[in-house]
Design an enzyme around this catalytic site. Sequence first.
Site, PDB file in Angstrom:
ATOM      1  N   CYS A 148    -123.895  -6.909  21.294  1.00 15.62           N
ATOM      2  CA  CYS A 148    -123.644  -7.479  22.745  1.00 15.62           C
ATOM      3  C   CYS A 148    -122.420  -7.558  23.072  1.00 15.62           C
ATOM      4  O   CYS A 148    -121.378  -7.977  22.198  1.00 15.62           O
ATOM      5  CB  CYS A 148    -124.645  -8.647  23.049  1.00 15.62           C
ATOM      6  N   SER A 149    -121.933  -7.514  24.635  1.00 22.11           N
ATOM      7  CA  SER A 149    -120.552  -7.797  25.174  1.00 22.11           C
ATOM      8  C   SER A 149    -120.288  -9.120  24.825  1.00 22.11           C
ATOM      9  O   SER A 149    -121.022  -9.999  24.709  1.00 22.11           O
ATOM     10  CB  SER A 149    -120.406  -7.418  26.597  1.00 22.11           C
ATOM     11  N   CYS A 187    -120.663  -6.737  37.349  1.00 20.17           N
ATOM     12  CA  CYS A 187    -119.648  -6.065  36.375  1.00 20.17           C
ATOM     13  C   CYS A 187    -118.867  -4.990  36.855  1.00 20.17           C
ATOM     14  O   CYS A 187    -117.794  -4.721  36.287  1.00 20.17           O
ATOM     15  CB  CYS A 187    -120.390  -5.593  35.194  1.00 20.17           C
ATOM     16  N   HIS A 221    -115.630  -9.132  27.454  1.00 12.31           N
ATOM     17  CA  HIS A 221    -116.152  -8.749  28.681  1.00 12.31           C
ATOM     18  C   HIS A 221    -116.005  -9.766  29.864  1.00 12.31           C
ATOM     19  O   HIS A 221    -116.872 -10.444  30.167  1.00 12.31           O
ATOM     20  CB  HIS A 221    -117.569  -8.335  28.586  1.00 12.31           C
TER      21      HIS A 221
END
Lengths: 400, 137
Positions: free
Chosen positions: A217-218, A82, A347
Amino acid sequence: MSEAVWILGIHMTKFGKHPDLDLVDLASEAAIGALADADVPMNRIGVLAAGNLLGAAQGIGQQLQKQIGQTGIPVYNVANACATGATALRTAIMAIKAGECDMGLAVGVEKLAGAGLLGAGARPSTSGTWTPSGRFGAVTALDGLVGTEAMPGVFAQVGMEYGHRYGGTSFELFARISEKNHAHSTLNPLAAYTKRMTLEQIMGDVMIAYPNTRPMCSANCDGAAAAVVVGDSALSALSLAQRRRAVKVSASVLTTDPWEPSCQVLPDVNTLTRNAARQAYEQAGVGPQDLDLVELHDCFATAELVHYDNLMLCEEGGAVDLFESGATWRDGALPVNVSGGLESKGHPIAATGIANVWEVCQHLRGEAGDRQIDGARVGLAHVIGLGSACGVHILERAAA
Amino acid sequence: MTAQIPLVDYLVLGDEPHLEASECTSCGARFFDRRNACAACGASGFDRVPVARDGELRAFTIVSFAAPGVPVPFVAGVVDCKGTAVRANIVNVEPDSQHITLGMPVRLTTWSLGPDEQGTEAVGFGFEPVRVNGGRR
Ligand SMILES: [Zn+2]
């Protein structure tokens, strides 16, 4: 002492579902946007650093060149979990600092819409003979038998461990962090989700891995971001308009996790973030108290809490108190994730580490529109990828 | 008696099943995987050492949504076994936040994953809450 590096132009695409655009379309849109924002042509760029995590073997950098300009410059295709976008940005910055060129382009792109759960593969059906394999001599896949390998559960434990150490956490507290970011997202037209959610809606949504429900959550989505960076001396030869909008990269840091006694059991996302923050504050000559806004890696609501502490936005152990004070809301003393964060902005992995720099730049340039943090002069952008890698950039408004 | 095989090679079966770590002979760092060298100090000598069967729950999550083929819900956690951190499922407990609490004492237990075609039984491990005086919690 190597010369200072500046963001000359930067761009992010709308994050969300882009079924009609492929990786190269998204990367091109971001790169062409960044070049236009910088007001320089592709043939002025001396290095290209390109990040795409899921297609890491396919050379997104060269694919991009074949659409927007095959100028023969070196391409570095990077993949760093990430932190891929931050790694691409830092690669271009390092090339300038090394004196190899005076202008570089960094791009991060990912297509993740509908990708589902990250970090865990489907369990293969077992048949035949129990046979040990791999580094643990395992007779079958261990996800779900020896803890969890999926990201929501890993980061849930990270937040729970913080709560165990310092106290004060609860399901509701983590949900309220998510409530803040979803509220912030309503002002960001480029976010994947821009709907305000009540605490009840967040806590009542589908549980993924306690205490993280789905909106905590992303969001998996498609998107790209790109930046043009330039060295001090080349910048001074550019127009006043370009110099006025340039944003100084006061610190660019990348760290990995140093060995800690339990880091191979539960990933230690804390030590490397702390180390990156410490180095970044030292490089930039600023402290956490000087920051006007922070974009940090809230891949899960549980993660945002621990990074308040890791980035030293509070005293050690004081993350809950910092949040309870209201400081991290956009009207607070230290706004965090005014973009909506990964939980609502989305994301698209490799884009994230440049998109968060874009967000900070918007505010430092006074161009953030409805969500402008007034008078912002200094901002920090943070990403962390498991494995692990942590990128921190500190950015400052041009003095002019 | 049925032949048995452990789920992972750091689980030692027998009368008193326990976990076994590779301990660096130079710095004492402990690992559960096959090692090339020590991540803490770089040395390459290791001893096999037993890990305490009792521990304290340091972090947990209740996984309700997992990859295809992984049964849910299950409780994943990190157990501090007298200074050695262990990743494991927390078992023999209701998977909800009323029954599972940070800091609660837990103990290693084993369970069968079933036999393969040759009749060899694979044995997994987890940690269960310690029941005081054998009574109900
Ligand atoms: Zn060692």
